[in-house]
Design an enzyme around this catalytic site. Structure first.
Site, PDB file in Angstrom:
ATOM      1  N   ARG A 252       3.243  -6.173  -1.928  1.00 13.45           N
ATOM      2  CA  ARG A 252       3.391  -5.717  -3.316  1.00 13.45           C
ATOM      3  C   ARG A 252       2.420  -4.565  -3.583  1.00 13.45           C
ATOM      4  O   ARG A 252       1.215  -4.714  -3.426  1.00 13.45           O
ATOM      5  CB  ARG A 252       3.053  -6.880  -4.242  1.00 13.45           C
ATOM      6  CG  ARG A 252       3.351  -6.675  -5.691  1.00 13.45           C
ATOM      7  CD  ARG A 252       3.527  -8.019  -6.326  1.00 13.45           C
ATOM      8  NE  ARG A 252       4.709  -8.632  -5.775  1.00 13.45           N
ATOM      9  CZ  ARG A 252       5.933  -8.538  -6.300  1.00 13.45           C
ATOM     10  NH1 ARG A 252       6.117  -7.884  -7.419  1.00 13.45           N
ATOM     11  NH2 ARG A 252       6.967  -9.115  -5.738  1.00 13.45           N
TER      12      ARG A 252
ATOM     13  N   LYS B 241      10.024  -3.662  -2.224  1.00 15.20           N
ATOM     14  CA  LYS B 241      11.433  -3.976  -2.539  1.00 15.20           C
ATOM     15  C   LYS B 241      12.248  -3.800  -1.255  1.00 15.20           C
ATOM     16  O   LYS B 241      12.035  -4.538  -0.305  1.00 15.20           O
ATOM     17  CB  LYS B 241      11.901  -3.107  -3.704  1.00 15.20           C
ATOM     18  CG  LYS B 241      11.089  -3.369  -4.982  1.00 15.20           C
ATOM     19  CD  LYS B 241      11.619  -2.632  -6.172  1.00 15.20           C
ATOM     20  CE  LYS B 241      10.878  -2.993  -7.446  1.00 15.20           C
ATOM     21  NZ  LYS B 241       9.693  -2.159  -7.695  1.00 15.20           N
TER      22      LYS B 241
ATOM     23  N   GLU C  92     -14.109   2.764  -2.797  1.00 17.50           N
ATOM     24  CA  GLU C  92     -13.758   3.820  -3.754  1.00 17.50           C
ATOM     25  C   GLU C  92     -13.840   5.166  -3.059  1.00 17.50           C
ATOM     26  O   GLU C  92     -14.777   5.435  -2.310  1.00 17.50           O
ATOM     27  CB  GLU C  92     -14.700   3.766  -4.956  1.00 17.50           C
ATOM     28  CG  GLU C  92     -14.376   2.596  -5.871  1.00 17.50           C
ATOM     29  CD  GLU C  92     -15.301   2.496  -7.069  1.00 17.50           C
ATOM     30  OE1 GLU C  92     -16.187   3.356  -7.235  1.00 17.50           O
ATOM     31  OE2 GLU C  92     -15.142   1.526  -7.830  1.00 17.50           O
TER      32      GLU C  92
ATOM     33  N   TYR D 200     -15.090  -2.983  -0.809  1.00 16.19           N
ATOM     34  CA  TYR D 200     -14.946  -1.889  -1.778  1.00 16.19           C
ATOM     35  C   TYR D 200     -14.872  -0.577  -1.034  1.00 16.19           C
ATOM     36  O   TYR D 200     -15.670  -0.332  -0.126  1.00 16.19           O
ATOM     37  CB  TYR D 200     -16.134  -1.853  -2.750  1.00 16.19           C
ATOM     38  CG  TYR D 200     -15.746  -2.356  -4.113  1.00 16.19           C
ATOM     39  CD1 TYR D 200     -14.737  -1.711  -4.827  1.00 16.19           C
ATOM     40  CD2 TYR D 200     -16.355  -3.468  -4.677  1.00 16.19           C
ATOM     41  CE1 TYR D 200     -14.351  -2.178  -6.072  1.00 16.19           C
ATOM     42  CE2 TYR D 200     -15.971  -3.935  -5.920  1.00 16.19           C
ATOM     43  CZ  TYR D 200     -14.965  -3.278  -6.615  1.00 16.19           C
ATOM     44  OH  TYR D 200     -14.575  -3.740  -7.834  1.00 16.19           O
TER      45      TYR D 200
ATOM     46  N   THR E  82       7.418   1.698  -4.868  1.00 18.57           N
ATOM     47  CA  THR E  82       6.707   0.480  -4.521  1.00 18.57           C
ATOM     48  C   THR E  82       6.945   0.262  -3.028  1.00 18.57           C
ATOM     49  O   THR E  82       7.836   0.871  -2.434  1.00 18.57           O
ATOM     50  CB  THR E  82       7.234  -0.745  -5.295  1.00 18.57           C
ATOM     51  OG1 THR E  82       8.643  -0.849  -5.090  1.00 18.57           O
ATOM     52  CG2 THR E  82       6.949  -0.622  -6.775  1.00 18.57           C
TER      53      THR E  82
ATOM     54  N   ASP F  96      11.387   8.331  -8.897  1.00 15.59           N
ATOM     55  CA  ASP F  96      10.870   6.973  -8.704  1.00 15.59           C
ATOM     56  C   ASP F  96      11.896   6.242  -7.829  1.00 15.59           C
ATOM     57  O   ASP F  96      12.920   5.762  -8.302  1.00 15.59           O
ATOM     58  CB  ASP F  96      10.741   6.307 -10.080  1.00 15.59           C
ATOM     59  CG  ASP F  96      10.291   4.856  -9.996  1.00 15.59           C
ATOM     60  OD1 ASP F  96      10.296   4.297  -8.876  1.00 15.59           O
ATOM     61  OD2 ASP F  96       9.963   4.275 -11.043  1.00 15.59           O
TER      62      ASP F  96
END
Ligand code: DSN
Length: 415
Positions: A232, A226, A53, A51, A223, A197
């Site tokens: 991903r 691609k 954060e 974790y 992203t 985008d």
């Protein structure tokens, strides 16, 4: 025997079958690719246990010193790669990258302008069932009917009429280079912010083969999986002046802990995309798309805008008596994976549209070139012209399995 095979043979078996599918077939989904073995390795590490954060140097958990190193590398490399001042590499996906910008710059009910999903936009560009269409007033532009290119006169007209807070450029199914400076000019005229985008064509931008939206936009979302060929996930680039607001929106605004293993994969991917070989790869993706498009047109398919200058094309299959759904299913049976897709001004419905979307990023990663694309195009045409003949699909499937055996898949076959 692997640990997974030993402890959970059901999941292991499904993964083995997917490995076989990815290796034996022709992967032509425009939004997919094969990551390198190094990206795959980073994404499959014990970093998934952690974790973290917060952001490097400012975490809400102890023990984050190594995660800090990884995330700092990812941020720094993303900035170097695209010439950005600030990168947030924590969004879990492209949708969340887009959400983080909307939540940063728009109040609920405010207006933004984006590309219509039916003309090549994305769900998060204001589709009515998506948060982006429910929380905000999304106004849509599209392409011209005669040449399927973005209608900038219409974009400007809508911008003057609706005075949007934000203009969104970028698309998921648009086969042409997008004129980001033109969008910036319209945004400036009406006092709107500009978000681009670039998820689909980020790899082409990284390689310097598509104009770079970072130079003209307030926010650039993407992203990493691609054409960029990473794990991903999503990321956002912006100017230093917007960094604090954006970071606060991503965490704690809309996500908890980042996926540290995926952030590591992004760091590796950004490093790979800085190498000269990546430019060669991206150039080959574009060349391959052009050759495949020419082959399909010569075989009787109609392509939106008549062709492509990026990694994808949209083929109308109705002139040969098919629908997108039938075409997708038939090609699937032959080991050719594409997705059904609306074409501009489609008279049919999204679940059974008139077209299919085809991309060359994944096959190019396997090392296929122009001659291979001619062969791939010939198979597509042969199968589509014999949809009622199961024997043709079956035979082509065998031919493709033999053909693809000569091309390794990173992370599956030894390089
Ligand atoms: N679902 C992706 C695509 O296929 O284009 C976009 O996020």
């Amino acid at each position: 025997m692997s640990a997974l095979q030993q402890s959970d043979s059901a999941v292991w078996s499904a993964i083995q079958a997917e490995i076989g599918r990815q290796a034996d077939g022709l992967e032509l989904i425009a939004s997919e690719n094969y990551t390198s073995a190094a990206v795959l390795e980073a994404a499959g590490t014990v970093l998934t246990n952690k974790y973290a954060e917060g952001y490097p140097g400012r975490r809400y958990y102890g023990g984050c010193e190594h995660i800090d190193d990884v995330e700092s590398l990812a941020r720094q490399r993303a900035c170097e790669l695209f010439g950005a001042e600030h990168a947030n590499v924590q969004p879990h996906s492209g949708s969340q990258a887009n959400m983080s910008v909307y939540l940063t710059v728009l109040q609920p009910g405010e207006t933004y302008l984006a590309m219509d999903l039916a003309h090549g936009g994305h769900l998060t560009h204001g589709m009515h069932l998506n948060f982006s269409g429910q929380l905000y007033n999304a106004v849509h532009y599209g392409v011209r009917e005669d040449d399927h290119r973005i209608d900038f006169d219409h974009v400007a007209k809508l911008a003057r009429e609706h005075r949007p807070t934000l203009i969104v450029a970028g698309a998921s199914a648009y086969p042409r280079e997008i004129d980001h400076p033109k969008f910036a000019e319209i945004a400036r005229e009406v006092g709107a912010l500009l978000m681009v985008d670039m998820a689909h064509y980020a790899g082409l931008v990284a390689a310097g083969l598509h104009n770079n939206p970072v130079e003209v936009a307030d926010y650039v979302t993407s992203t990493s999986h691609k054409t960029l060929r990473g794990p991903r996930g999503g990321f956002v680039l912006t100017r230093e002046a917007n960094a604090k607001d954006l970071d606060r929106t991503v965490f704690p605004g809309m996500q908890g802990g980042p996926l540290c293993h995926i952030v590591a994969g992004k760091a590796v991917c950004f490093g790979e995309a800085q190498q000269p070989e990546f430019r060669e790869y991206a150039a080959a993706v574009i060349d391959n798309a052009r050759v495949l498009a020419e082959t399909l047109v010569a075989g009787g398919l109609q392509l939106a805008s008549g062709g492509t200058d990026n990694h994808l094309m949209l083929a109308d299959v109705t002139p040969i008596g098919l629908t997108g759904k039938i075409a997708e299913e038939t090609l699937d049976r032959a080991g050719i994976t594409v997705n059904k897709n609306m074409i501009p001004f489609d008279q049919r419905k999204p679940l059974d549209p008139s077209g299919i979307r085809i991309g060359t990023a994944a096959l190019t990663t396997r090392g296929m070139g122009a001659d291979d694309m001619r062969r791939v195009g010939a198979w597509i045409l042969e199968v589509l012209k014999a949809v009622d003949d199961a024997g043709v699909a079956e035979r082509v499937r065998g031919e493709i399995a033999e053909f693809t055996g000569a091309f390794s898949v990173p992370g599956i076959d030894p390089a």
